[in-house]
Structures are given as structure tokens and as C-alpha cells.
Design a protein around this motif. Structure first.
Motif, PDB file in Angstrom:
ATOM      1  N   ASN A  28      14.744 -34.135  -1.966  1.00  0.00           N
ATOM      2  CA  ASN A  28      14.476 -35.443  -1.395  1.00  0.00           C
ATOM      3  C   ASN A  28      15.756 -36.134  -0.975  1.00  0.00           C
ATOM      4  OD1 ASN A  28      11.723 -35.181  -1.902  1.00  0.00           O
ATOM      5  ND2 ASN A  28      11.928 -36.040  -3.947  1.00  0.00           N
ATOM      6  N   LYS A  29      15.638 -37.024  -0.018  1.00  0.00           N
ATOM      7  CA  LYS A  29      16.763 -37.808   0.468  1.00  0.00           C
ATOM      8  C   LYS A  29      17.226 -38.770  -0.625  1.00  0.00           C
ATOM      9  CE  LYS A  29      18.075 -40.533   4.431  1.00  0.00           C
ATOM     10  NZ  LYS A  29      17.796 -40.867   5.799  1.00  0.00           N
ATOM     11  N   LEU A  31      19.576 -42.246  -1.813  1.00  0.00           N
ATOM     12  CA  LEU A  31      20.035 -43.537  -1.328  1.00  0.00           C
ATOM     13  C   LEU A  31      21.509 -43.499  -0.956  1.00  0.00           C
ATOM     14  CD1 LEU A  31      18.392 -45.739  -4.086  1.00  0.00           C
ATOM     15  CD2 LEU A  31      17.821 -45.832  -1.656  1.00  0.00           C
ATOM     16  N   ASP A  35      21.116 -48.100   2.436  1.00  0.00           N
ATOM     17  CA  ASP A  35      19.740 -48.061   1.937  1.00  0.00           C
ATOM     18  C   ASP A  35      19.582 -48.974   0.725  1.00  0.00           C
ATOM     19  OD1 ASP A  35      19.306 -45.971   3.839  1.00  0.00           O
ATOM     20  OD2 ASP A  35      20.023 -44.513   2.356  1.00  0.00           O
ATOM     21  N   ASP A 113      17.751 -42.504  -6.432  1.00  0.00           N
ATOM     22  CA  ASP A 113      16.531 -43.226  -6.082  1.00  0.00           C
ATOM     23  C   ASP A 113      16.257 -44.466  -6.927  1.00  0.00           C
ATOM     24  OD1 ASP A 113      15.854 -41.972  -8.448  1.00  0.00           O
ATOM     25  OD2 ASP A 113      14.075 -40.983  -7.664  1.00  0.00           O
ATOM     26  N   SER A 143      11.761 -44.846  -2.564  1.00  0.00           N
ATOM     27  CA  SER A 143      11.255 -43.567  -2.054  1.00  0.00           C
ATOM     28  C   SER A 143      11.404 -43.586  -0.542  1.00  0.00           C
ATOM     29  CB  SER A 143       9.800 -43.331  -2.463  1.00  0.00           C
ATOM     30  OG  SER A 143       8.957 -44.316  -1.912  1.00  0.00           O
ATOM     31  N   TYR A 144      11.692 -42.424  -0.003  1.00  0.00           N
ATOM     32  CA  TYR A 144      11.888 -42.318   1.432  1.00  0.00           C
ATOM     33  C   TYR A 144      10.614 -41.802   2.072  1.00  0.00           C
ATOM     34  CZ  TYR A 144      14.039 -41.386   5.929  1.00  0.00           C
ATOM     35  OH  TYR A 144      14.351 -41.401   7.259  1.00  0.00           O
ATOM     36  N   ASP A 145      10.062 -42.588   2.983  1.00  0.00           N
ATOM     37  CA  ASP A 145       8.867 -42.193   3.716  1.00  0.00           C
ATOM     38  C   ASP A 145       9.314 -41.388   4.934  1.00  0.00           C
ATOM     39  OD1 ASP A 145       6.689 -42.040   5.512  1.00  0.00           O
ATOM     40  OD2 ASP A 145       5.829 -43.896   4.728  1.00  0.00           O
ATOM     41  N   LYS A 146       9.090 -40.090   4.879  1.00  0.00           N
ATOM     42  CA  LYS A 146       9.548 -39.200   5.954  1.00  0.00           C
ATOM     43  C   LYS A 146       8.833 -39.469   7.271  1.00  0.00           C
ATOM     44  CE  LYS A 146      10.726 -35.608   2.672  1.00  0.00           C
ATOM     45  NZ  LYS A 146      10.368 -34.337   2.077  1.00  0.00           N
ATOM     46  N   LYS A 149      10.147 -42.831   8.398  1.00  0.00           N
ATOM     47  CA  LYS A 149      11.612 -42.721   8.440  1.00  0.00           C
ATOM     48  C   LYS A 149      12.289 -43.988   7.939  1.00  0.00           C
ATOM     49  CE  LYS A 149      11.558 -39.234  11.969  1.00  0.00           C
ATOM     50  NZ  LYS A 149      11.950 -38.756  13.255  1.00  0.00           N
ATOM     51  N   LYS A 150      11.845 -44.417   6.732  1.00  0.00           N
ATOM     52  CA  LYS A 150      12.443 -45.602   6.127  1.00  0.00           C
ATOM     53  C   LYS A 150      12.289 -45.549   4.609  1.00  0.00           C
ATOM     54  CE  LYS A 150       8.349 -48.468   6.232  1.00  0.00           C
ATOM     55  NZ  LYS A 150       8.048 -49.687   5.585  1.00  0.00           N
ATOM     56  N   TRP A 151      13.168 -46.276   3.935  1.00  0.00           N
ATOM     57  CA  TRP A 151      13.093 -46.422   2.491  1.00  0.00           C
ATOM     58  C   TRP A 151      12.089 -47.508   2.143  1.00  0.00           C
ATOM     59  CZ3 TRP A 151      14.990 -43.524  -1.367  1.00  0.00           C
ATOM     60  CH2 TRP A 151      15.933 -42.559  -1.032  1.00  0.00           C
TER      61      TRP A 151
END
Length: 180
Positions: A28-29, A31, A35, A113, A143-146, A149-151
């Protein structure tokens, strides 16, 4: 060779601790500083002046808000989320927004995160009341919403000096009698 292995390990730990790592558990991406600032500003904005569009700052799935301080002020048992999902949180904010003048005192530490935030607010919701300072600590889960495309804010875990908050919202609390 051992020196470079230790140096590499130390750099990895340092990057993860300061949020510089780009991938977290499960790929996962993680921060980054921008962010972190975005999520902290979103949190402050939600509590300072609620507007319906701010629901977009909150994750649709898996969101919860946990606070034994809030449960105590509300007269509820402790040990469970005050808002177990986004719908409950947004419903409360829409019907009875907090709208407290949250001042961010410190941000950090943070990791892949989660973000630690220390804040204060001096306010009263009692007409003619004397505002008392409230100080608290919040751990924001991100959490990153893929797809978007945002936190987003995944979780809020907050504790604060609930007696002053209680008094600021109209509660009455007196000191206990001295021991016999």
C-alpha cells in the motif's frame, strides 16, 4: 559489508518513521508530508466548521471514530467506537456539528498510515459561559483510495480532558468531597 547492511536498515527504519517510505504493508501507498498535512487540515476543517462536502474526506468503508472521552461525556459505556462507521459520523456532524475552534499544536510523529496530532480548543457552547481550554491527542488513520487517487481519513482515535469539554457544553461537574 556489514556496515552497509546496518546503514541500509537504519535508513529504512528512519524513512518509515518519518513517512518517507513509499510502500507500506501489503504494497500500500505510504503517507508523505503533503498527505499528512492534507489529512490534518481535513480533520481540523471537519471539527471546526462542518459542511456536507467534507464527508468526502472520510473513507467510505472501514471508518470508525473511537473515543472513551466522548463516550464518557455522552454518558455511554467506554470501550467501543462512538461512531462505528462513516454514516453514523456524518449523520452526527450534520445534525449536531462540533464546530469547535480546533488549534493544531503539534503534528507527529507519523508513519505509513497513522498521524499523531496534539490539539487544543478554548470554547463554550453555554450562553454567557466562561470558555475553558480543552487539550487532546488524536491518532488519525489514513487510507489511500486508489480509484479516487486521494488520501482519506480511515479512523479517528481521540482522547482529551473531558471534564473541561463537558463543562464547555453545559455539563456541571463539582469537585469531590475531601477524604475523611
Amino acid at each position: 559489508m556489514r556496515f552497509f547492511s546496518v546503514l541500509s536498515l537504519a535508513a529504512g527504519v528512519s524513512a518509515a518513521a518519518t513517512g518517507l517510505a513509499t510502500r507500506g504493508p501489503g504494497g500500500n501507498k505510504c503517507l508523505k508530508e503533503a498527505d499528512v498535512n492534507y489529512l490534518v487540515d481535513a480533520y481540523k476543517s471537519i471539527l471546526t466548521h462542518w459542511e456536507a462536502y467534507k464527508a468526502n474526506f472520510i473513507a467510505d468503508e472501514g471508518f470508525f471514530d473511537y473515543s472513551d472521552s466522548i463516550n464518557t461525556v455522552a454518558g455511554l459505556p467506554t470501550g467501543f467506537p462512538i461512531f462505528p462507521d462513516k454514516t453514523a459520523f456524518v449523520g452526527y456532524q450534520t445534525a449536531t456539528p462540533d464546530n469547535i475552534p480546533l488549534v493544531i499544536a503539534e503534528v507527529g510523529p507519523w508513519n505509513c498510515d497513522q498521524i499523531t496530532v496534539i490539539w487544543s480548543a478554548t470554547f463554550t457552547k453555554v450562553p454567557g459561559g466562561s470558555p475553558l481550554p480543552v487539550r487532546g491527542i488524536t491518532v488519525l488513520g489514513g487510507s489511500y483510495d486508489k480509484h479516487a487517487k486521494k488520501w482519506e481519513i480511515q479512523s479517528i482515535k481521540v482522547e482529551f480532558n473531558s471534564i473541561n469539554y463537558y463543562k464547555n457544553t453545559g455539563g456541571v461537574c463539582s469537585r469531590p468531597a475531601p477524604p475523611a
